[in-house]
Scaffold this active site. Structure first.
Site, PDB file in Angstrom:
ATOM      1  N   LYS A  53       0.860  -1.198   0.000  1.00  0.00           N
ATOM      2  CA  LYS A  53       0.000   0.000   0.000  1.00  0.00           C
ATOM      3  C   LYS A  53       0.887   1.235   0.000  1.00  0.00           C
ATOM      4  CE  LYS A  53      -2.444   0.850   3.864  1.00  0.00           C
ATOM      5  NZ  LYS A  53      -3.557   0.893   4.842  1.00  0.00           N
ATOM      6  N   LYS A 113      -6.947  -6.059  -3.298  1.00  0.00           N
ATOM      7  CA  LYS A 113      -7.551  -5.166  -2.325  1.00  0.00           C
ATOM      8  C   LYS A 113      -8.125  -3.975  -3.068  1.00  0.00           C
ATOM      9  CE  LYS A 113      -7.593  -4.801   2.157  1.00  0.00           C
ATOM     10  NZ  LYS A 113      -6.939  -3.691   2.729  1.00  0.00           N
ATOM     11  N   ASN A 183     -12.602  -4.839  10.493  1.00  0.00           N
ATOM     12  CA  ASN A 183     -11.735  -3.688  10.261  1.00  0.00           C
ATOM     13  C   ASN A 183     -11.953  -2.686  11.388  1.00  0.00           C
ATOM     14  OD1 ASN A 183     -10.110  -1.690   9.268  1.00  0.00           O
ATOM     15  ND2 ASN A 183     -11.123  -1.542   7.268  1.00  0.00           N
ATOM     16  N   GLU A 213      -8.168  -6.456  10.929  1.00  0.00           N
ATOM     17  CA  GLU A 213      -7.671  -5.551   9.897  1.00  0.00           C
ATOM     18  C   GLU A 213      -7.429  -4.162  10.472  1.00  0.00           C
ATOM     19  OE1 GLU A 213     -11.073  -7.140   6.812  1.00  0.00           O
ATOM     20  OE2 GLU A 213      -9.947  -5.376   6.239  1.00  0.00           O
TER      21      GLU A 213
HETATM   22  O1  LIG Z   1      -2.323   0.091   7.174  1.00  0.00           O
HETATM   23  P1  LIG Z   1      -3.039  -0.688   8.234  1.00  0.00           P
HETATM   24  O2  LIG Z   1      -3.550   0.151   9.364  1.00  0.00           O
HETATM   25  O3  LIG Z   1      -2.213  -1.856   8.700  1.00  0.00           O
HETATM   26  O4  LIG Z   1      -4.370  -1.282   7.554  1.00  0.00           O
HETATM   27  C1  LIG Z   1      -4.329  -2.373   6.639  1.00  0.00           C
HETATM   28  C2  LIG Z   1      -5.719  -2.671   6.075  1.00  0.00           C
HETATM   29  O5  LIG Z   1      -6.551  -3.079   7.112  1.00  0.00           O
HETATM   30  C3  LIG Z   1      -6.318  -1.468   5.348  1.00  0.00           C
HETATM   31  O6  LIG Z   1      -5.464  -1.149   4.300  1.00  0.00           O
HETATM   32  C4  LIG Z   1      -7.723  -1.736   4.796  1.00  0.00           C
HETATM   33  C5  LIG Z   1      -8.672  -2.518   5.351  1.00  0.00           C
HETATM   34  N1  LIG Z   1      -9.782  -2.533   4.586  1.00  0.00           N
HETATM   35  C6  LIG Z   1      -9.581  -1.755   3.518  1.00  0.00           C
HETATM   36  C7  LIG Z   1     -10.427  -1.486   2.439  1.00  0.00           C
HETATM   37  C8  LIG Z   1      -9.935  -0.697   1.443  1.00  0.00           C
HETATM   38  C9  LIG Z   1      -8.672  -0.152   1.506  1.00  0.00           C
HETATM   39  C10 LIG Z   1      -7.817  -0.415   2.571  1.00  0.00           C
HETATM   40  C11 LIG Z   1      -8.276  -1.233   3.590  1.00  0.00           C
END
Ligand SMILES: O=P(O)(O)OC[C@@H](O)[C@@H](O)c1c[nH]c2ccccc12
Length: 265
Positions: A53, A113, A183, A213
């Site tokens: 990401k 994703k 999430n 998540e």
């Molecule tokens: O960067 P983090 O806090 O570790 O989060 C990862 C992931 O959960 C997050 O990118 C995410 C979870 N669901 C999503 C839906 C769309 C885009 C991004 C996401």
């Protein structure tokens, strides 16, 4: 309009551009011709799903990631059970090109994703070699959710069904989703509150594989998610910013596995 509606509107526009270039019938054929699915292990003691990401709407630029394939390679060597690749471009600076580079570099299961809101994207995901896709309960109506869960299965892909609250968890349970995400990022204001996980985890249907998540900054977060019942964590920011992502994945995986094996002993 909520943040989510806004993101989905952009996703739809970009999707129509791609559909004009490669129509659905052609994409369906490409999906059929794709390499077989690599199964995600739903029964592992504990899994890290490591994410590629570059940026996010809530956190801005995270890392330039000039070589997504190289980063994914480090994740794989560290023991990532799956790798998640952002393909949404407007807010996350992701792309299917990133996905292709990662696909070419590693053999582990890959999660596309994105905000999956149209049948086209599922065939497209499979055509690019995806093994898992994300279904965000908050972004789909009940009929779409059921249809896309079935379509994912038809294409051999595992759906990660993402929830944010008790009502969404119940929807996921009713659909008999096998892989359920909670999430801890609130989609309305994008704030993360990791303490949301534990009470929601108690409501998860028995037998599902539960993914925590967002919000993993370090080992302590992995441990508390595992204690609360997570079988897996999905980690983005902390890993793309880590100077040694391979070791971080390995550490997170063994810490989570230690807790899970003690919990089930
Ligand atoms: O960067 P983090 O806090 O570790 O989060 C990862 C992931 O959960 C997050 O990118 C995410 C979870 N669901 C999503 C839906 C769309 C885009 C991004 C996401």
């Amino acid at each position: 309009m909520t943040v989510l509606d806004d993101i989905v509107a952009g996703v739809r526009e970009d999707l129509e551009d791609r559909r004009r270039r490669v129509p659905l019938t052609e994409m369906v054929e490409r999906a059929q011709a794709a390499a077989p699915v690599r199964a995600f292990d739903l029964d592992a003691d504990f899994s890290v799903i490591a994410e590629v990401k570059r940026r996010s709407p809530s956190r801005g630029d995270l890392a330039p990631i000039s070589e997504p394939g190289r980063l994914a390679g480090l994740y794989a060597v560290g023991g990532a059970r799956a790798i998640s690749v952002l393909t949404e471009s407007r807010r996350f600076s992701g792309s299917l090109d990133d996905f292709d580079e990662v696909r070419a570099a590693v053999d582990v299961p890959l999660l596309r994703k994105d905000f999956m809101v149209d049948e086209y994207q599922f065939h497209e995901a499979r055509a690019h070699g995806a093994d898992l896709v994300l279904l965000i309960v908050a972004a789909l109506d009940p009929v779409q959710l059921r249809d896309y869960l079935a379509l994912s299965a038809e294409l051999g892909m595992t759906a990660l069904v993402e929830t944010h609250d008790a009502a969404e968890l119940e929807i996921a349970a009713d659909l008999d989703a096998r892989l359920i995400g909670i999430n801890t990022r609130n989609l309305k204001d994008l704030s993360v509150d990791t303490s949301r996980f534990a009470p929601l985890a108690e409501l998860a249907p028995p037998g599902c594989t539960l993914v925590a998540e967002s919000g993993v900054a370090g080992l302590a977060d992995v441990e508390s998610y595992a204690h609360a019942g997570a079988h897996a964590v999905l980690v983005g920011e902390a890993l793309v910013r880590d100077g040694d992502p391979q070791s971080a994945v390995a550490r997170f995986t063994s810490a989570g596995a230690d807790i899970r094996t003690r919990a089930t002993a």
